[in-house]
Design a protein around this motif. Structure first.
Motif, PDB file in Angstrom:
ATOM      1  N   LEU A  50       0.708  -1.280   0.065  1.00 41.39           N
ATOM      2  CA  LEU A  50      -0.017   0.234  -0.104  1.00 41.39           C
ATOM      3  C   LEU A  50       0.871   1.282  -0.001  1.00 41.39           C
ATOM      4  N   GLN A  51       1.708   1.207   0.887  1.00 37.65           N
ATOM      5  CA  GLN A  51       2.790   2.479   1.135  1.00 37.65           C
ATOM      6  C   GLN A  51       3.564   2.679  -0.303  1.00 37.65           C
ATOM      7  N   VAL A  52       3.891   1.388  -1.275  1.00 36.90           N
ATOM      8  CA  VAL A  52       4.600   1.753  -2.370  1.00 36.90           C
ATOM      9  C   VAL A  52       3.645   2.508  -3.509  1.00 36.90           C
ATOM     10  N   LEU A  53       2.299   1.884  -3.291  1.00 34.06           N
ATOM     11  CA  LEU A  53       1.415   2.360  -4.167  1.00 34.06           C
ATOM     12  C   LEU A  53       1.294   3.803  -4.159  1.00 34.06           C
ATOM     13  N   LEU A  54       1.011   4.064  -2.871  1.00 35.39           N
ATOM     14  CA  LEU A  54       0.678   5.480  -2.430  1.00 35.39           C
ATOM     15  C   LEU A  54       2.023   6.478  -2.860  1.00 35.39           C
ATOM     16  N   SER A  55       3.158   5.879  -2.721  1.00 34.26           N
ATOM     17  CA  SER A  55       4.414   6.888  -2.981  1.00 34.26           C
ATOM     18  C   SER A  55       4.240   6.913  -4.457  1.00 34.26           C
ATOM     19  N   ALA A  56       4.184   5.842  -5.124  1.00 34.08           N
ATOM     20  CA  ALA A  56       4.174   5.984  -6.744  1.00 34.08           C
ATOM     21  C   ALA A  56       3.161   7.004  -7.077  1.00 34.08           C
ATOM     22  N   LEU A  57       1.849   6.847  -6.602  1.00 33.63           N
ATOM     23  CA  LEU A  57       0.935   8.000  -6.843  1.00 33.63           C
ATOM     24  C   LEU A  57       1.370   9.375  -6.555  1.00 33.63           C
ATOM     25  N   SER A  58       2.001   9.523  -5.499  1.00 28.97           N
ATOM     26  CA  SER A  58       2.790  10.735  -5.299  1.00 28.97           C
ATOM     27  C   SER A  58       3.822  11.311  -6.095  1.00 28.97           C
ATOM     28  N   LEU A  59       4.687  10.100  -6.328  1.00 29.67           N
ATOM     29  CA  LEU A  59       5.732  10.595  -7.538  1.00 29.67           C
ATOM     30  C   LEU A  59       5.242  10.918  -8.857  1.00 29.67           C
ATOM     31  N   TRP A  60       4.323  10.203  -9.355  1.00 33.03           N
ATOM     32  CA  TRP A  60       3.526  10.704 -10.452  1.00 33.03           C
ATOM     33  C   TRP A  60       3.060  12.098 -10.711  1.00 33.03           C
ATOM     34  N   ARG A  61       2.245  12.126  -9.772  1.00 35.13           N
ATOM     35  CA  ARG A  61       1.609  13.501  -9.562  1.00 35.13           C
ATOM     36  C   ARG A  61       2.672  14.566  -9.579  1.00 35.13           C
ATOM     37  N   ARG A  62       3.680  14.380  -8.676  1.00 38.20           N
ATOM     38  CA  ARG A  62       4.498  15.451  -8.582  1.00 38.20           C
ATOM     39  C   ARG A  62       5.256  15.409 -10.200  1.00 38.20           C
ATOM     40  N   ASP A  63       5.496  14.412 -10.893  1.00 41.76           N
ATOM     41  CA  ASP A  63       6.221  14.429 -12.030  1.00 41.76           C
ATOM     42  C   ASP A  63       4.742  15.086 -13.424  1.00 41.76           C
ATOM     43  N   GLU A  64       3.934  15.226 -12.546  1.00 43.47           N
ATOM     44  CA  GLU A  64       2.892  15.699 -13.533  1.00 43.47           C
ATOM     45  C   GLU A  64       2.522  14.570 -14.626  1.00 43.47           C
ATOM     46  N   ILE A  65       2.287  13.420 -14.514  1.00 46.77           N
ATOM     47  CA  ILE A  65       2.209  12.372 -15.291  1.00 46.77           C
ATOM     48  C   ILE A  65       1.045  11.521 -14.622  1.00 46.77           C
ATOM     49  N   ASN A  66       0.250  11.206 -15.454  1.00 49.46           N
ATOM     50  CA  ASN A  66      -1.142  10.347 -14.832  1.00 49.46           C
ATOM     51  C   ASN A  66      -0.720   8.881 -14.730  1.00 49.46           C
ATOM     52  N   LEU A  67      -1.139   8.553 -13.234  1.00 47.86           N
ATOM     53  CA  LEU A  67      -0.972   7.140 -12.885  1.00 47.86           C
ATOM     54  C   LEU A  67      -2.344   6.854 -12.239  1.00 47.86           C
ATOM     55  N   ARG A  68      -3.049   5.749 -12.961  1.00 50.46           N
ATOM     56  CA  ARG A  68      -4.302   5.667 -12.585  1.00 50.46           C
ATOM     57  C   ARG A  68      -4.458   3.959 -11.943  1.00 50.46           C
ATOM     58  N   LEU A  69      -4.973   4.021 -10.787  1.00 46.17           N
ATOM     59  CA  LEU A  69      -5.431   2.667 -10.070  1.00 46.17           C
ATOM     60  C   LEU A  69      -6.598   2.134 -10.698  1.00 46.17           C
ATOM     61  N   ALA A  70      -6.760   1.176 -11.493  1.00 44.20           N
ATOM     62  CA  ALA A  70      -8.062   1.069 -12.251  1.00 44.20           C
ATOM     63  C   ALA A  70      -8.413  -0.555 -11.914  1.00 44.20           C
ATOM     64  N   TYR A  71      -9.831  -0.695 -12.061  1.00 44.95           N
ATOM     65  CA  TYR A  71     -10.428  -1.996 -11.747  1.00 44.95           C
ATOM     66  C   TYR A  71     -10.082  -2.782 -10.664  1.00 44.95           C
ATOM     67  N   PRO A  72     -10.250  -2.162  -9.655  1.00 42.16           N
ATOM     68  CA  PRO A  72     -10.007  -2.747  -8.287  1.00 42.16           C
ATOM     69  C   PRO A  72     -10.766  -3.916  -7.890  1.00 42.16           C
ATOM     70  N   SER A  73     -10.113  -4.960  -7.564  1.00 42.41           N
ATOM     71  CA  SER A  73     -11.052  -6.056  -7.068  1.00 42.41           C
ATOM     72  C   SER A  73     -11.761  -5.861  -5.725  1.00 42.41           C
ATOM     73  N   ASP A  74     -12.838  -6.360  -5.509  1.00 45.30           N
ATOM     74  CA  ASP A  74     -13.503  -6.217  -4.129  1.00 45.30           C
ATOM     75  C   ASP A  74     -12.610  -6.114  -3.083  1.00 45.30           C
ATOM     76  N   SER A  75     -11.670  -7.211  -3.147  1.00 51.75           N
ATOM     77  CA  SER A  75     -10.785  -7.507  -1.954  1.00 51.75           C
ATOM     78  C   SER A  75      -9.732  -6.358  -1.932  1.00 51.75           C
ATOM     79  N   PHE A  76      -9.397  -5.749  -2.860  1.00 53.91           N
ATOM     80  CA  PHE A  76      -8.398  -4.722  -3.034  1.00 53.91           C
ATOM     81  C   PHE A  76      -9.074  -3.525  -2.290  1.00 53.91           C
ATOM     82  N   SER A  77     -10.342  -3.254  -2.940  1.00 57.04           N
ATOM     83  CA  SER A  77     -11.017  -1.974  -2.417  1.00 57.04           C
ATOM     84  C   SER A  77     -11.341  -1.870  -0.999  1.00 57.04           C
ATOM     85  N   GLU A  78     -11.686  -3.306  -0.512  1.00 53.44           N
ATOM     86  CA  GLU A  78     -11.934  -3.123   0.990  1.00 53.44           C
ATOM     87  C   GLU A  78     -10.720  -3.146   1.940  1.00 53.44           C
ATOM     88  N   GLN A  79      -9.571  -3.699   1.495  1.00 49.09           N
ATOM     89  CA  GLN A  79      -8.298  -3.568   2.392  1.00 49.09           C
ATOM     90  C   GLN A  79      -7.856  -2.385   2.120  1.00 49.09           C
TER      91      GLN A  79
END
Length: 95
Positions: A50-79
């Protein structure tokens, strides 16, 4: 911005402690490119990944490039929500 299609990175079903370093390396290998992270097959999401993914989202945002988390499974979304991470909107993008 280029017309290059986004890279699609499909997450492993189990994102535990052992998956964190390979996930980080895989994400960084795509730095500078539009990235869609496919979470459709995720069965278990651990805190370090989770921390790795959040860090990547932050890094891409800082680079002004789109990173999208897509098609989350129910398990992924719940966790994801159980950790108190930001919610998704209907497009799978962080709200």
């Amino acid at each position: 911005m280029s017309d290059t299609p986004p890279v699609v990175l499909t997450l492993s079903p189990v994102l535990d402690l052992k998956a964190a370093e390979p996930l980080k390396a895989e994400l960084l290998a795509h730095r500078g490119r539009v990235l869609v992270v496919d979470a459709s097959g995720v069965e278990r999401l651990g805190g370090l990944c989770l921390q790795v993914l959040l860090s990547a989202l932050s890094l891409w945002r800082r680079d002004e490039i789109n990173l999208r988390l897509a098609y989350p499974s129910d398990s992924f979304s719940e966790q994801w929500a159980a950790f108190g991470a930001p919610a998704f909107d209907s497009e799978g993008v962080l709200a």
